[in-house]
Design an enzyme around this catalytic site. Structure first.
Site, PDB file in Angstrom:
ATOM      1  N   TYR A 165     -11.156  -4.645   0.034  1.00 49.28           N
ATOM      2  CA  TYR A 165     -11.999  -5.304   1.019  1.00 49.28           C
ATOM      3  C   TYR A 165     -13.365  -4.698   1.300  1.00 49.28           C
ATOM      4  CZ  TYR A 165      -7.724  -6.002   3.948  1.00 49.28           C
ATOM      5  OH  TYR A 165      -6.711  -6.726   4.085  1.00 49.28           O
ATOM      6  N   GLU A 195       1.033  -1.061  -0.438  1.00 51.09           N
ATOM      7  CA  GLU A 195      -0.131  -0.088  -0.093  1.00 51.09           C
ATOM      8  C   GLU A 195       0.547   1.177  -0.364  1.00 51.09           C
ATOM      9  OE1 GLU A 195      -3.662  -0.383   2.773  1.00 51.09           O
ATOM     10  OE2 GLU A 195      -4.472  -1.645   1.200  1.00 51.09           O
ATOM     11  N   GLN A 221      -7.335 -12.309   6.908  1.00 46.69           N
ATOM     12  CA  GLN A 221      -6.524 -12.840   7.089  1.00 46.69           C
ATOM     13  C   GLN A 221      -6.390 -13.953   7.696  1.00 46.69           C
ATOM     14  OE1 GLN A 221      -2.997 -10.632   9.291  1.00 46.69           O
ATOM     15  NE2 GLN A 221      -3.633  -8.614   7.961  1.00 46.69           N
ATOM     16  N   GLU A 223      -4.723  -8.500  -0.759  1.00 50.02           N
ATOM     17  CA  GLU A 223      -5.629  -8.565  -0.262  1.00 50.02           C
ATOM     18  C   GLU A 223      -7.110  -8.034   0.346  1.00 50.02           C
ATOM     19  OE1 GLU A 223      -4.477  -5.083   2.817  1.00 50.02           O
ATOM     20  OE2 GLU A 223      -1.908  -6.040   3.144  1.00 50.02           O
TER      21      GLU A 223
HETATM   22  O1  AHR Z   1      -5.010  -6.138   6.926  1.00 50.34           O
HETATM   23  C1  AHR Z   1      -5.798  -4.763   7.653  1.00 50.34           C
HETATM   24  C2  AHR Z   1      -4.729  -3.966   6.516  1.00 50.34           C
HETATM   25  O2  AHR Z   1      -5.245  -4.028   5.791  1.00 50.34           O
HETATM   26  C3  AHR Z   1      -3.269  -4.528   6.690  1.00 50.34           C
HETATM   27  O3  AHR Z   1      -2.047  -3.557   7.102  1.00 50.34           O
HETATM   28  C4  AHR Z   1      -2.747  -3.013   4.936  1.00 50.34           C
HETATM   29  O4  AHR Z   1      -2.107  -3.603   3.963  1.00 50.34           O
HETATM   30  C5  AHR Z   1      -4.839  -2.605   4.912  1.00 50.34           C
HETATM   31  O5  AHR Z   1      -4.858  -1.573   4.860  1.00 50.34           O
END
Ligand code: AHR
Length: 511
Positions: A260, A197, A364, A315
């Site tokens: 996300y 990121e 995760q 992610e």
């Molecule tokens: O997964 C949690 C966080 O989300 C990670 O550290 C980051 O890369 C993202 O913003």
């Protein structure tokens, strides 16, 4: 009298229309395409950051712990992840990666310096889990390590030394140091992330600046590694375009994106006690993945028509408010049937884009965000997401069978989403596998898949479902949600008619 008759008539007509609509199955065609890509098993990758109870307490308890372990790594977690056939594990972050200086985590543990984990709760990191611990753990897990290098606060020398330390088998300062620390053979780490990121916690860089940094850092890493550029946040297409434009293709192994399913960064909503409104919005965000990978892939196609560079979604997952009473910096959340549906639908998207999406990492693995495993001291449970991931191992390295259909809709208030998500593949033994998800929270959906002409003799199926969307496994009831045999289909001479219950995930095997 006349009025009553009219109402009765309309009632019958209305019922017939809805009955007819409900009964008519959605026809799904499997496309016979010899050129279809292989679904890279690395799409089913995981992520372990120094964050909350992911590493400490989750994977690693130390070798003096009463919890059964191998060199400090929990045996129960290793066994569960081996069962899941996890193909790769990303580490040490996340945001943590750009604060991590790997030399702090090698050598005698009592000599290791501490640092403050600035992103995640401001806790003290004692560096007791470092490079050897991680790479040896990957060997235990029989998985490929994917290391995220520190670009934000590190140096080119530091990353280049790390590669030499882990990978060089001749004599060199770093391989000597590795041997001095007890490891003769190099681990040969293939996957390297160049920062994380970079647009945010990795240094707040502009894409042009990061592209320059990427070129500089990778110049001092040997050829043959899969070097992955820190990618865009969700729909930041300018980021991807700039990387592809400014970085010579031969320097790029992959370009990442992060997305996300979060409904509002300031008000993410509850992990368990959520409403249908929250569910719908979460699924809307999750299903955006289709558009994101399509558009990022289209940009990559302009520069890399031969599709040599991987799109790496390193992610992804659902992100809600932390479980009540837990440390807000630790991102611990429960995992419900909503997460199972989210995982199934997202993995179907990745499968169907296997020509470009060749790696992905659920965020995760243990005790953080959409985890597959939750632990509480000596206890461990498997989440609904774990079970979906396990059901989908059928697609690892199998040949994609493209599917064609127009999904029925999941309507909520004024909006709608595609209700049915499907992907299919054929494995090395000729078995055809189909994964089907019904996103609709209320209505079952009927589909028909034509397998006639494929020489299929028998079909079996597995389902993950539960009476309530909010259902989850917990430490008192660890097996409330487990996959079971599914009989809700009819095989009419190779034409499979399947009734998919609301919010459920089904996998079928045809042989
Ligand atoms: O997964 C949690 C966080 O989300 C990670 O550290 C980051 O890369 C993202 O913003």
């Amino acid at each position: 009298m006349k009025k009553t008759f009219l109402i009765a008539f309309l009632f019958v007509v209305f019922n017939q229309i809805t009955f007819a609509q409900k009964e008519k199955p959605t026809v799904i065609t499997l496309v016979n395409d010899e050129k279809a890509p292989i679904i890279n098993k690395h799409i089913y990758g995981h992520f372990a950051e120094h964050l909350g109870r992911s590493i400490y307490g989750g994977f690693f308890v130390g070798d003096t712990s009463k919890i059964p372990n191998t060199k400090g790594v929990r045996n129960d977690v290793v066994a569960a992840l081996k069962d899941l056939k996890i193909p790769n594990l990303r580490w040490p972050g996340g945001c943590f990666a750009d604060t991590y200086h790997w030399k702090d985590g090698i050598g005698p543990k009592e000599n290791r310096p501490t640092i403050v984990n600035q992103w995640w709760g401001g806790v003290t990191e004692d560096n007791s889990f470092g490079t050897h611990d991680f790479l040896n753990m990957c060997e235990l897990l029989q998985t490929e390590p994917y290391i995220s290098g520190n670009v934000g606060s590190g140096t080119v020398q530091e990353l280049s030394d790390w590669v030499q330390y882990t990978n060089f088998d001749g004599k060199s300062p770093m391989s000597d140091l590795r041997k001095q620390n007890g490891r003769t053979e190099p681990w040969k780490v293939k996957f390297w992330g160049i920062g994380n990121e970079a647009w945010g916690c990795g240094g707040n860089m502009k894409p042009e600046y990061y592209a320059g940094e990427y070129r500089k850092y990778t110049t001092f890493m040997p050829e043959g590694l899969i070097r992955i550029a820190s990618g865009a946040s969700s729909d930041d297409y300018k980021w991807t375009e700039t990387l592809l434009k400014d970085i010579p293709l031969k320097m790029l192994g992959g370009v990442a994106i992060h997305h996300y399913a979060v409904i509002d960064w300031n008000k993410k909503g509850a992990d368990v006690d959520f409403t249908e409104d929250h569910y719908f919005k979460t699924m809307k965000e999750a299903l955006k993945m289709e558009e994101l990978v399509t558009k990022h892939s289209a940009i990559m196609d302009k520069y890399d028509a031969d599709k040599k560079i991987d799109l790496v979604v390193d992610e992804w997952g659902g992100w809600y408010d932390v479980e009540k009473g837990s440390n807000p910096g630790f991102l611990y959340q429960q995992n419900t049937m909503r997460d199972a549906v989210l995982a199934g639908a997202t993995l179907n998207i990745f499968n169907n884009h296997a020509d470009r999406v060749r790696m992905a990492n659920l965020a995760q693995c243990v005790n953080v965000l959409q985890a597959v495993i939750l632990t509480d001291k000596a206890k461990m449970i498997l989440t609904p997401t774990y079970h979906v991931m396990k059901m989908y191992t059928i697609h690892h390295d199998a040949k994609l069978i493209p599917v064609n259909f127009s999904s029925p809709l999941y309507n909520f208030k004024e909006e709608s989403l595609p209700a049915v998500s499907v992907s299919a593949s054929k494995d090395k033994n000729g078995l055809v596998h189909i994964s089907v998800v019904n996103v609709d929270s209320k209505n079952k959906n009927k589909i028909e898949i034509d397998l006639s002409g494929m020489g299929i003799k028998s079909v079996s199926a597995t389902i993950l479902t539960s009476p309530k969307l909010q259902d989850h496994n917990n430490f008192d009831s660890p097996n409330k949600i487990v996959p079971g045999a599914f009989k809700g289909f009819e095989n009419r001479k190779g034409k499979l008619e399947i009734t998919i219950p609301p919010f459920s995930v089904i996998t079928l095997e045809a042989k």
